[in-house]
Structure formats: C-alpha cells, structure tokens
Design a protein around this motif. Structure first.
Motif: not given
Length: 496
Positions: A350-370
């Motif tokens: 994963f790229s790491k960019r300044d000011y990137m968000n951690r507000k939204f989390l999917a179920q996991g790396n392999a699941s976009s469920v949310g």
C-alpha cells in the motif's frame, strides 16, 4: 417520440441497464414473480427491499456502485477529498471536472439512469400497492417509503443536472423531468420550482404515513424522511423549516463516543446512524464498492495506489484536542512518524501518502464489505445549527453546535462567534465531520460558492490543473446523457 417503457418484467438487478429503453421497466427485486408482486403486502415489501438493495449494487462498471459511487463523485468534484495519485484511473475524470459536462460520459449516464430507475421502481410500487392484500398499516409503510425514495431521487437529480435553486425566487430554469407514474414516453424537463414542489409534496405525504418503526436502518422511517426534507428546505433557503426538521430527524439518536469514531464508519448499528445501507458477507461486491475506493485497508489497486486524503488546509483547522484529527495522518509517508495503525491495517504494497484517511475501514484487506452511511445525527445537528445561524438565531445555533463539537473535542468551549463568523465556524465543522460522505459538492452548489483547491495538497497532475471554478457557471450542471437525448425528442441539453 421514442418509447422508454417496454414492459413490466422481473430481472436480477445485477443486469446492465439502458436509460433510454429500460430504466423504468423492472420491479426492483428478483425474489418474486411479476404476477405475484402486488398480490400481497408481503410481496410488495419484497419489491421495496429491491430498492433498498439497489443502493449497494454495481451498474455498468466497478466504479458505478450505486449510491456509494455517487457519493464519491460528489466529493472528488469538490475541495476536501484529495486524490493523492491518478491510481488506476477511477474517478480521475470526474475530479478534473471533465466527465460531468460531457454528454457521452458513462458517469453522467450512470447517475441519470440510477436515480430514474429508483423513481421508476417506486412508481410501480405506488401504482400497485392498493390492489395488494394485507393490513392497511403495511400498505402505508410501503407507500410512505416509496414516496420518500421518489422524492429523494428527484432531489439528487435536480441538484446535479440543473442550476441551483435560488431562494430569491423565480426558479423557472430547466430542471429535470418529473416522473410520478410508470410511463411510456419521455417527457420534457420541468422547471426547478416544479421539481421542488413535487419533492416536497412526496415528502409531506410520506411523513403523514410513516412513524419511527422500520425493519432496519436501510429502510426509511419518519426520521429519515424528515432529514431528507430538512436537506431540501436548506437547499431552498428555508432555514427556519430546515432547523425544525433537522431537530426532529435526530430525535432519539445520540452521538457516537470518541472511541467509536475509530471503528471505521462501516456499521449501521452505530447509535448515531439514522440511515445507511447494511451489507452482509454474502453480498460482497468486491471492487464495485464504496469501501473499495474510500477505505484505508481494502486491497484494491485503487486504494493501494491512491489512498484518499483530506485537504491539508482543512486538516490544519482541526484542533489537536479534537478526537477527529486522528482520522487522518499528515505524516503517513514517513515510517518513523506515521500512525502505527496504518501499518497494522494495510499491506506493505500500500502507498502511504500524507494526510491519508483512516476514517473508513472495510471488513478486511480481502473484503470490501461495509455498511454505507447516508444520514447521521451529527449531520442533522450541523444542519440545525447552520439553519439557526442563517436565520439570525446565534445563541441557539451556538448551543446546538456545542452539542456536537464538545462531544468530539473535550477542550471545546461554546462559540462566542456571531453572524457570518458563526456560520463560517459551523460550515468548517460540517466539512470536518462529513468528510468523504458525499456532501461537499452539494454544499458548494446550494450556497453558490466557488470551487477553490488552491494552497492545499491537491496534486496538479492528478486534477489536471483544475484548481478553481467560479460559482454559478454552467459547468456546475451535469450533462444530460446522449442516450436520453437520442431517445427523448423533448429533452434539451444544458448549455455549456
């Protein structure tokens, strides 16, 4: 005039839809047969559930995942969500303000068809529900929700495809076609005033039929409908009404704790959520998902290369004592300084960019469920505070604002601002609180404000130099899709 309604048939919603020939031709479910859909209120509810589910479904492409996709489009068009790279191309043309004014664009075609498909399906439910057997209370609930969906879809369409509503009056400018029954031919564009009149009539009728009860937060109850009507009232400049409705919409909903802010904004069970789509494991939509583009952690090519960031100037407005400040990391590109949670939740690729968000989390790396949030108590508090301030009721506005911000920031003291300074403070809080939830483009347009991305961390090569757009230009109107123009002899394109 060409036909746009062929027949009432049952199809799976995962099929591709063509606006010109079949966007109003299906009952919104694949669970019941056409002959049985309106024989009972139970079957009619299954049809209504199809509309609820439609808010999560993929349409023509993975970047067209229903409401979540439109939310992303509305935010990347504005100034607060930053595309850190072009990634794998999704939403780049939108953020550059290219596709929205292009009648051959697949994006403007998708959005037009998506909302009119909701309207068409709601109309079929409204036409057939009285013939169904079952308790009147169930008919009222189904009717109320269908009316609310029809109003909500028209509201989104007129905000996107027409000039803004002018509270000073007039509003004879071209809006969008009002569709209130299953139709056989495309109609002309109604005026903006006519569209808002229909929206409010439907919402009022829905409010009269609904109460607080519902099966799930993906369904619409009286709180949700009052919240939608509060948004409509604010867009029309009816701020006294907006304040009242926003307060009523949030009745019974409390604010989440500061710790809950870090749980990923992905769960309708959150006490603050008034309305949101529930997604379960067996409804995995993979790359056609809101969380496939906005989350910190789902391992999509887009997120791995293009993590979404907050406008750096907005971030600097957040006090260090505010719990929300930790939802973005200004030092994410530096392994020694970035939040360890980012490394914990992402893969090394994963790229790491300044000011990137951690507000939204999917179920996991392999699941976009949310679960996707559409309305929260915080939004209604901010809308109430804004509306009170815009009517000159500074004291009450400051009290309402304090209710929210003191819950996010233990050091916050009640605002002593008045007038425009108080309004500006409320709008800054609105930008912080609702980042990434699809509101910013609408706010700029309804308030006749310019787009201004200058001085922040927007990347010139990503936005193709699109730093500014003056308020009120024709560019703020989306193009009517070419398929609709070709199919409907009465349709007129927006001027560009």
């Amino acid at each position: 005039m060409k036909k746009i309604f062929k027949s009432i048939v049952i199809v799976a919603l995962l099929m591709n839809f063509s606006c010109a020939d079949d966007y109003l031709d299906t009952i919104p479910t694949d669970a019941v047969s056409a002959s049985a859909v309106f024989t009972s209120t139970q079957n009619a509810m299954a049809a209504l559930n199809g509309i609820h589910r439609m808010l999560l479904l993929r349409f023509d492409s993975q970047g067209q995942a229903a409401e979540g996709a439109v939310m992303i489009m509305r935010d990347v068009l504005a100034d607060d969500v930053v595309m850190t790279t072009t990634g794998n191309g999704w939403y780049v043309s939108i953020c550059r303000w290219q596709n929205l004014n292009l009648e051959t664009s697949g994006d403007t075609r998708f959005v037009w068809r998506y909302y009119y498909k909701i309207i068409g399906n709601a109309n079929m439910i409204l036409q057939g529900i009285e013939a169904a057997s079952g308790p009147q209370s169930e008919k009222d609930e189904i009717t109320g929700q269908a009316l609310a969906y029809r109003a909500w879809a028209h509201f989104n369409l007129v905000q996107l495809y027409a000039q803004r509503y002018d509270a000073a009056g007039g509003n004879s400018q071209m809006g969008v076609p009002i569709v209130t029954e299953p139709i056989t031919e495309g109609g002309a564009r109604n005026t903006v005033e006519e569209v808002y009149t229909q929206i409010n009539a439907d919402l009022d009728a829905a409010i009269a039929l609904l109460d607080e009860s519902r099966n799930a937060k993906s369904h619409l109850n009286i709180n949700v409908v009052k919240g939608i009507k509060a948004r409509v009232a604010a867009t029309q400049g009816k701020f006294g009404l907006a304040a009242t409705l926003a307060k009523e919409a949030r009745a019974g909903y409390s604010l989440m704790s500061q710790s809950a802010l870090y749980e990923g904004f992905n769960n309708t069970d959150n006490v603050e959520w008034i309305w949101g789509s529930r997604q379960v494991d067996d409804q995995q939509t993979f790359f056609a998902s809101y969380f496939a583009y906005m989350s910190l952690n789902f391992s999509s090519t887009n997120i791995r290369n293009n993590p979404k960031a907050i406008n750096s100037m907005l971030y600097d407005m957040i006090p260090d004592t505010d719990a929300r400040k930790g939802l973005w990391d200004p030092n994410a590109s530096d392994p020694a300084l970035r939040d360890p949670f980012i490394d914990e939740m992402t893969l090394s690729s994963f790229s790491k960019r300044d000011y990137m968000n951690r507000k939204f989390l999917a179920q996991g790396n392999a699941s976009s469920v949310g679960d996707v949030p559409y309305m929260r108590a915080a939004e209604m508090i901010l809308l109430e505070a804004e509306s009170l301030a815009r009517t000159g009721n500074d004291s009450d506005a400051a009290d309402v604002l304090f209710e929210l911000v003191s819950a996010r920031d233990d050091a916050y003291t009640r605002s002593t601002n008045t007038g425009q300074a108080l309004i500006d403070e409320i709008m800054t809080q609105r930008r912080i609180e609702l980042w990434g939830e699809g509101f910013r483009f609408y706010d700029l347009k309804r308030l006749n404000l310019p787009l201004d991305r200058t001085g922040a961390n927007h990347v010139e090569s990503v936005i193709n130099g699109k730093f500014e757009e003056p308020a009120g230009t024709n560019a703020w109107q989306w193009a009517i899709p070419i398929d609709e123009l070709n199919a409907n002899d009465l349709m007129v394109q927006n001027p560009f």
